[in-house]
Every structure is written in structure tokens, then in C-alpha cells.
Enzyme design. Structure first.
Site, PDB file in Angstrom:
ATOM      1  N   GLU A  78       0.847  -1.201   0.000  1.00  0.00           N
ATOM      2  CA  GLU A  78       0.000   0.000   0.000  1.00  0.00           C
ATOM      3  C   GLU A  78       0.882   1.249   0.000  1.00  0.00           C
ATOM      4  OE1 GLU A  78      -3.237  -0.088   2.802  1.00  0.00           O
ATOM      5  OE2 GLU A  78      -3.693   2.031   2.443  1.00  0.00           O
ATOM      6  N   LYS A 258      -8.099  -0.494  10.743  1.00  0.00           N
ATOM      7  CA  LYS A 258      -7.373  -0.968   9.556  1.00  0.00           C
ATOM      8  C   LYS A 258      -6.099  -0.139   9.390  1.00  0.00           C
ATOM      9  CE  LYS A 258      -6.345  -1.356   4.986  1.00  0.00           C
ATOM     10  NZ  LYS A 258      -5.433  -0.525   4.192  1.00  0.00           N
ATOM     11  N   ASP A 274       3.599 -14.054  12.162  1.00  0.00           N
ATOM     12  CA  ASP A 274       2.307 -14.505  11.647  1.00  0.00           C
ATOM     13  C   ASP A 274       1.301 -13.357  11.817  1.00  0.00           C
ATOM     14  OD1 ASP A 274      -0.226 -15.632  11.375  1.00  0.00           O
ATOM     15  OD2 ASP A 274       0.339 -17.517  12.318  1.00  0.00           O
ATOM     16  N   HIS A 371      -2.493  10.622  -0.103  1.00  0.00           N
ATOM     17  CA  HIS A 371      -2.608   9.316  -0.746  1.00  0.00           C
ATOM     18  C   HIS A 371      -2.476   9.402  -2.257  1.00  0.00           C
ATOM     19  CE1 HIS A 371      -4.643   6.104   1.910  1.00  0.00           C
ATOM     20  NE2 HIS A 371      -3.826   6.828   2.636  1.00  0.00           N
TER      21      HIS A 371
HETATM   22  P1  NDP Z   1       8.487 -23.188  16.448  1.00  0.00           P
HETATM   23  O1  NDP Z   1       7.639 -24.389  16.300  1.00  0.00           O
HETATM   24  O2  NDP Z   1       9.500 -22.945  15.391  1.00  0.00           O
HETATM   25  O3  NDP Z   1       9.163 -23.255  17.898  1.00  0.00           O
HETATM   26  C1  NDP Z   1      10.073 -22.310  18.362  1.00  0.00           C
HETATM   27  C2  NDP Z   1      11.495 -22.760  18.035  1.00  0.00           C
HETATM   28  O4  NDP Z   1      12.402 -21.739  18.430  1.00  0.00           O
HETATM   29  C3  NDP Z   1      11.857 -24.031  18.769  1.00  0.00           C
HETATM   30  O5  NDP Z   1      12.509 -24.890  17.852  1.00  0.00           O
HETATM   31  C4  NDP Z   1      12.848 -23.555  19.816  1.00  0.00           C
HETATM   32  O6  NDP Z   1      13.841 -24.488  20.060  1.00  0.00           O
HETATM   33  C5  NDP Z   1      13.478 -22.368  19.131  1.00  0.00           C
HETATM   34  N1  NDP Z   1      14.087 -21.404  20.047  1.00  0.00           N
HETATM   35  C6  NDP Z   1      15.382 -21.010  20.004  1.00  0.00           C
HETATM   36  N2  NDP Z   1      15.635 -20.104  20.948  1.00  0.00           N
HETATM   37  C7  NDP Z   1      14.489 -19.896  21.625  1.00  0.00           C
HETATM   38  C8  NDP Z   1      14.129 -19.043  22.702  1.00  0.00           C
HETATM   39  N3  NDP Z   1      15.020 -18.224  23.279  1.00  0.00           N
HETATM   40  N4  NDP Z   1      12.867 -19.073  23.151  1.00  0.00           N
HETATM   41  C9  NDP Z   1      11.942 -19.878  22.572  1.00  0.00           C
HETATM   42  N5  NDP Z   1      12.234 -20.727  21.547  1.00  0.00           N
HETATM   43  C10 NDP Z   1      13.488 -20.738  21.064  1.00  0.00           C
HETATM   44  O7  NDP Z   1       7.607 -21.854  16.510  1.00  0.00           O
HETATM   45  P2  NDP Z   1       6.474 -21.402  17.497  1.00  0.00           P
HETATM   46  O8  NDP Z   1       6.164 -22.457  18.514  1.00  0.00           O
HETATM   47  O9  NDP Z   1       6.854 -20.063  17.984  1.00  0.00           O
HETATM   48  O10 NDP Z   1       5.221 -21.314  16.532  1.00  0.00           O
HETATM   49  C11 NDP Z   1       5.106 -20.246  15.621  1.00  0.00           C
HETATM   50  C12 NDP Z   1       4.592 -20.778  14.303  1.00  0.00           C
HETATM   51  O11 NDP Z   1       3.358 -21.461  14.516  1.00  0.00           O
HETATM   52  C13 NDP Z   1       4.278 -19.681  13.341  1.00  0.00           C
HETATM   53  O12 NDP Z   1       4.835 -20.039  12.088  1.00  0.00           O
HETATM   54  C14 NDP Z   1       2.758 -19.688  13.242  1.00  0.00           C
HETATM   55  O13 NDP Z   1       2.349 -19.252  11.962  1.00  0.00           O
HETATM   56  C15 NDP Z   1       2.446 -21.129  13.486  1.00  0.00           C
HETATM   57  N6  NDP Z   1       1.108 -21.476  13.981  1.00  0.00           N
HETATM   58  C16 NDP Z   1       0.191 -20.555  14.380  1.00  0.00           C
HETATM   59  C17 NDP Z   1      -1.042 -20.938  14.847  1.00  0.00           C
HETATM   60  C18 NDP Z   1      -1.989 -19.888  15.305  1.00  0.00           C
HETATM   61  O14 NDP Z   1      -1.631 -18.745  15.408  1.00  0.00           O
HETATM   62  N7  NDP Z   1      -3.230 -20.241  15.618  1.00  0.00           N
HETATM   63  C19 NDP Z   1      -1.412 -22.360  14.931  1.00  0.00           C
HETATM   64  C20 NDP Z   1      -0.352 -23.241  14.541  1.00  0.00           C
HETATM   65  C21 NDP Z   1       0.857 -22.821  14.084  1.00  0.00           C
HETATM   66  P3  NDP Z   1      13.577 -25.765  20.984  1.00  0.00           P
HETATM   67  O15 NDP Z   1      12.824 -26.730  20.157  1.00  0.00           O
HETATM   68  O16 NDP Z   1      14.944 -26.213  21.359  1.00  0.00           O
HETATM   69  O17 NDP Z   1      12.773 -25.299  22.175  1.00  0.00           O
END
Ligand code: NDP
Length: 424
Positions: A78, A258, A274, A371
């Protein structure tokens, strides 16, 4: 003839592009676009990957949050968004910048039980075992606890009609936490199943992230708001009135909001977050008292304009696609952030900056003046103007009685005709 889409997800990239080309009758030049924006590692992010879809990324400047100056990468198609964010931020910078408040950063997930004859009794059983269930949650993603996060508390809510929601609050550290939380919830749901003999209807995080609220505040001397012939005091009073209208009227509130999300989404995309999750949470929060209202409020005592915006903004600086998105990681460095909380503070401030610029324009010269110049540029490019032709076409378009595609194409044709005649 319709192409064969069976097992489409098992096809390789060349087969997939060939099927699309056949189905949509694409020319070789059109197919070349797939290759132009193709990134092999993106096969790992989504299913049926075809190509990337480029969006412009620019920088908003002048944003001062809690005394620190930030350059803010924004991804948006936009035209006026970055200009407005920088403009609003500049006014607030002159007034000392934004102050932010962030007290808590926990994600909430829910496990829903159904067909309960006595939901309150089931809730009591679950609450009595809360400590054990928190341990189950932590055991499902132990690395989180090692980093200082983990399951914090459990709450039950009787929803009516035999439904019960068990809400788990988790400190997800630097991540947005959806996936981590979902794994924890499924483990807790299993334990609850054993405990209550009830299978969960569903277990998933809630995007209504009321335990991840962040607030931006600014106080602007009215003199800084002067716009053309409009005195600053009058502009402040009109901004406050526009804010009141957004509190009273959902039609106005939706557009007001918005504009706020224009800024927040653009930073969410640039930082690999996200934005759908943020959008749903923010709009739900805008209707928290039962009526959909403006997310921000502006008031004026005639001397100062006071602005506030509070939103749930559960963003991450790790996790999701951030780990494989080099630009998202680079943008964190440009933003100068160390924690997910830092990003939340910048995002809420950019939302309020955006809102200030939009309201100030709206109640003075009108939104179109700022705009239109940018919109006309998009129109001229859509009509086929080259970068060299743009300045002249824009000048002529601004004077034209109609500013539409046909007029613009006509102007381009005339310009090219004149050029041919002069070249001859
Ligand atoms: P991930 O599944 O990638 O988990 C976080 C990752 O970051 C883990 O692998 C973790 O490692 C790593 N990590 C490294 N350093 C840190 C830290 N300091 N603190 C926390 N984690 C760390 O992502 P999220 O669980 O954050 O999920 C986000 C994703 O989920 C987005 O892509 C979103 O679009 C999607 N999503 C959204 C939904 C919704 O909004 N309703 C539903 C389902 C999915 P380790 O494994 O060692 O802990």
C-alpha cells in the site's frame, strides 16, 4: 482439457509448473516468472510450493520508543503506509517519542471438553491437579523450561451447554509459541483424559492473547500538530473527536483500526511473524467490552494531545519461518532489537504513529491529498509508464479531469507520440 491434479503434492517442481502452465495456458514469458522468484529452500515451508511472491519492503524512520531511535523495515504493497508511519513518528519524536508498557508475555492455549453433565465439578477436579498438569506441559517441551520459560498456570472456564475450557498459560520466551504450546496442550489433554475419562474436543492455542498485552503512549504539545491553515489546538481537538467517533461507531472503528494494522502488519511481515494471528487477536481485543471499538484513544486538554494504543501482540524473534528467512533475521538487526518484547514495543508504537498520521490528515486536508500522489504513481505504472515517463505522466495526471486507467493510458500514448514526432 483439465490437467491431472492427482497426487499433485508428490510432483516435483518442474512437473507442477508444467501442469499449471497447461491448465492456465501460460506463455513461456509468464512461466519464466516462476523461475525468477523461485527459492529452493521454500519447498520446506509450504506445500505445493511454486514460487515466491515479491512485496516491496521499505523503511520507516523517526520512530523513538522508550528513548531509542529505530529504523523500521516494513513490507507492504500500500503506497502511503511507510510515509504515514514516518510522518506520525516524526511528530511524536519532536514530543519526546513513545513510551511503552509491557508487563507480561505469556501465550494462552485451551483444551475444550464437551458434553459434561457437571462442568463445574470437572473443573474442580482439574484445578486440584493443576501442579501435576503443569509438569506434564513442561515435560512435553522441556527445552522451554531450560531457557527460563514454561507452563505458568492453569485456569478453567465453564462455557455453558456442557463445555469447559481449560486454559494453559505458558511463558514462550523469545518465540511466538504456537507450535510449542500446541504440543504441550495435546500432552495435557491426554492426562486430563485419563483423569476425567473425557476426550478433549480440541486443544490449541488461543490467538486472543490477553496475557501478551503491550501499550504505546504519547503526549504531544498541540503546537506540533499544526497542518496548513489548521492551528495545532484545533487539529488536536478534531483528532480527539475522530477518536470518540471510532469508540461509538463500528463502521468508523473498522477503518480506524485498519489504519493501525497497516503499520503493525507491515512490521509483522518484515520480521517473519504470523500477521493473521496478530490480526485476529487485535480485532478480538477491539470488541472486548461487547462492542467493536477503535483500538486507540486520543484525548486533548487544549494544550496536549494524549494518545494510547493497547493490543495483544504475541510476536517472536525465533521460531516459525524466521529461522529460514534471512531477510527477517536481517530486519531484526536493522530494528536494533534484542528480545521479542522489544519487537512488540516497536510494533505497537508504529501502529499508533500510523494512526496519528491518518487522523491528522483526515481531519484537516483529507486523506486523499497525501494518498493520491502515491496512488497516481501506482496507476501510472499499472498503465505501463516507464520510470523515465513517470514524472511527466504524474504531472499531467494531477491536472487531468479523470484519474483512471483509460485516461492514464491515453496520456502515455500522447507522450510517446510527441516523443516520436520530436525524434523524427
Ligand atoms: P516453532 O515451532 O519454530 O518453535 C520455536 C522454536 O524456536 C523451537 O525450535 C525452539 O527451540 C526455538 N528457540 C530457540 N531459541 C528460543 C528461545 N530463546 N525461546 C523460545 N524458543 C526458542 O515456533 P512457534 O512455537 O513459535 O510457533 C510459531 C509458528 O506457529 C508460526 O509459524 C505460526 O504461523 C504457526 N502457527 C500458528 C497458529 C496460530 O496462530 N493459531 C497455529 C499453529 C501454528 P527448541 O525446540 O529447542 O525449544
Amino acid at each position: 482439457m483439465t490437467a491431472d491434479f492427482r497426487h499433485f503434492y508428490q510432483k516435483n517442481w518442474a512437473e507442477r509448473t508444467a501442469i499449471v502452465a497447461q491448465q492456465a495456458h501460460l506463455t513461456p514469458a509468464e512461466q519464466a516468472l516462476f523461475k525468477q522468484y523461485y527459492l529452493p529452500q521454500h519447498h520446506e515451508i509450504i506445500e505445493n510450493y511454486l514460487t515466491d511472491y515479491p512485496l516491496p519492503m521499505g523503511l520507516a524512520v523517526n520512530l523513538v520508543v522508550d528513548g531509542v531511535d529505530h529504523i523500521v523495515p516494513m513490507v507492504t504493497e500500500e503506497p502511503s503506509v511507510i510515509a504515514a508511519a514516518s510522518n506520525g513518528a516524526k511528530i511524536v519524536k519532536r514530543a519526546g517519542g513513545f513510551t511503552t508498557v509491557l508487563n507480561q508475555r505469556e501465550m494462552i492455549g485451551q483444551i475444550v471438553l464437551e458434553q459434561l453433565s457437571d462442568p463445574a465439578a470437572t473443573a474442580a477436579v482439574i484445578e486440584a491437579h493443576a501442579a501435576a498438569l503443569l509438569k506434564v506441559a513442561d515435560a512435553a517441551h522441556p527445552s522451554l523450561k531450560k531457557r527460563g520459560g514454561g507452563a505458568r498456570r492453569l485456569r478453567t472456564r465453564v462455557l455453558g451447554q456442557g463445555y469447559l475450557s481449560i486454559d494453559l498459560f505458558v511463558d514462550v520466551q523469545a518465540a511466538m509459541g504456537a507450535n510449542m504450546l500446541n504440543s504441550m496442550l495435546e500432552a495435557v489433554a491426554k492426562s486430563i483424559g485419563v483423569m476425567t475419562k473425557q476426550d478433549a474436543l480440541l486443544s490449541i492455542l488461543s490467538n486472543y492473547a490477553t496475557a501478551s498485552l503491550v501499550k504505546a503512549i504519547c503526549d504531544i504539545p498541540v503546537g506540533l500538530l499544526q497542518a496548513g491553515r489548521y492551528a495545532g489546538k484545533l487539529v488536536a481537538q478534531k483528532i480527539a473527536s475522530a477518536s470518540t467517533v471510532a469508540q461509538l461507531d463500528p463502521y468508523r472503528a473498522t477503518t480506524h483500526n485498519k489504519g493501525i494494522m497497516n503499520g503493525i502488519d507491515a512490521v509483522a511481515i518484515a520480521s517473519g511473524n504470523d500477521w493473521r494471528a496478530l490480526e485476529s487477536g487485535a480485532h478480538a481485543y477491539a470488541v472486548k467490552d461487547g462492542q467493536y471499538r477503535g483500538m486507540s484513544t486520543w484525548t486533548s486538554d487544549g494544550r496536549m494531545l494524549h494518545g494510547e494504543l493497547e493490543l495483544p501482540l504475541p510476536v517472536g524473534i525465533v521460531g516459525g519461518s524466521i529461522k529460514i528467512n534471512e531477510l527477517a533475521q536481517l530486519n531484526q538487526r536493522i530494528l536494533g532489537i534484542q528480545t521479542a518484547g522489544d519487537l512488540e514495543r516497536i510494533m505497537v508504537a508504529i501502529g499508533l504513529a500510523q494512526n496519528l498520521a491518518a487522523l491528522r490528515a483526515l481531519v484537516t486536508t483529507g486523506i486523499q491529498q497525501g494518498h493520491m500522489h502515491l496512488q497516481l504513481k501506482s496507476l501510472a505504472m499499472a498503465a505501463g509508464a516507464t520510470p523515465e515517463e513517470l514524472p511527466v505522466i504524474l504531472q499531467r495526471l494531477e491536472l487531468a479531469s479523470q484519474q483512471d486507467l483509460a485516461t492514464t493510458q491515453q496520456l502515455i500514448a500522447e507522450l510517446r507520440q510527441t516523443k516520436e514526432e520530436t525524434d523524427d
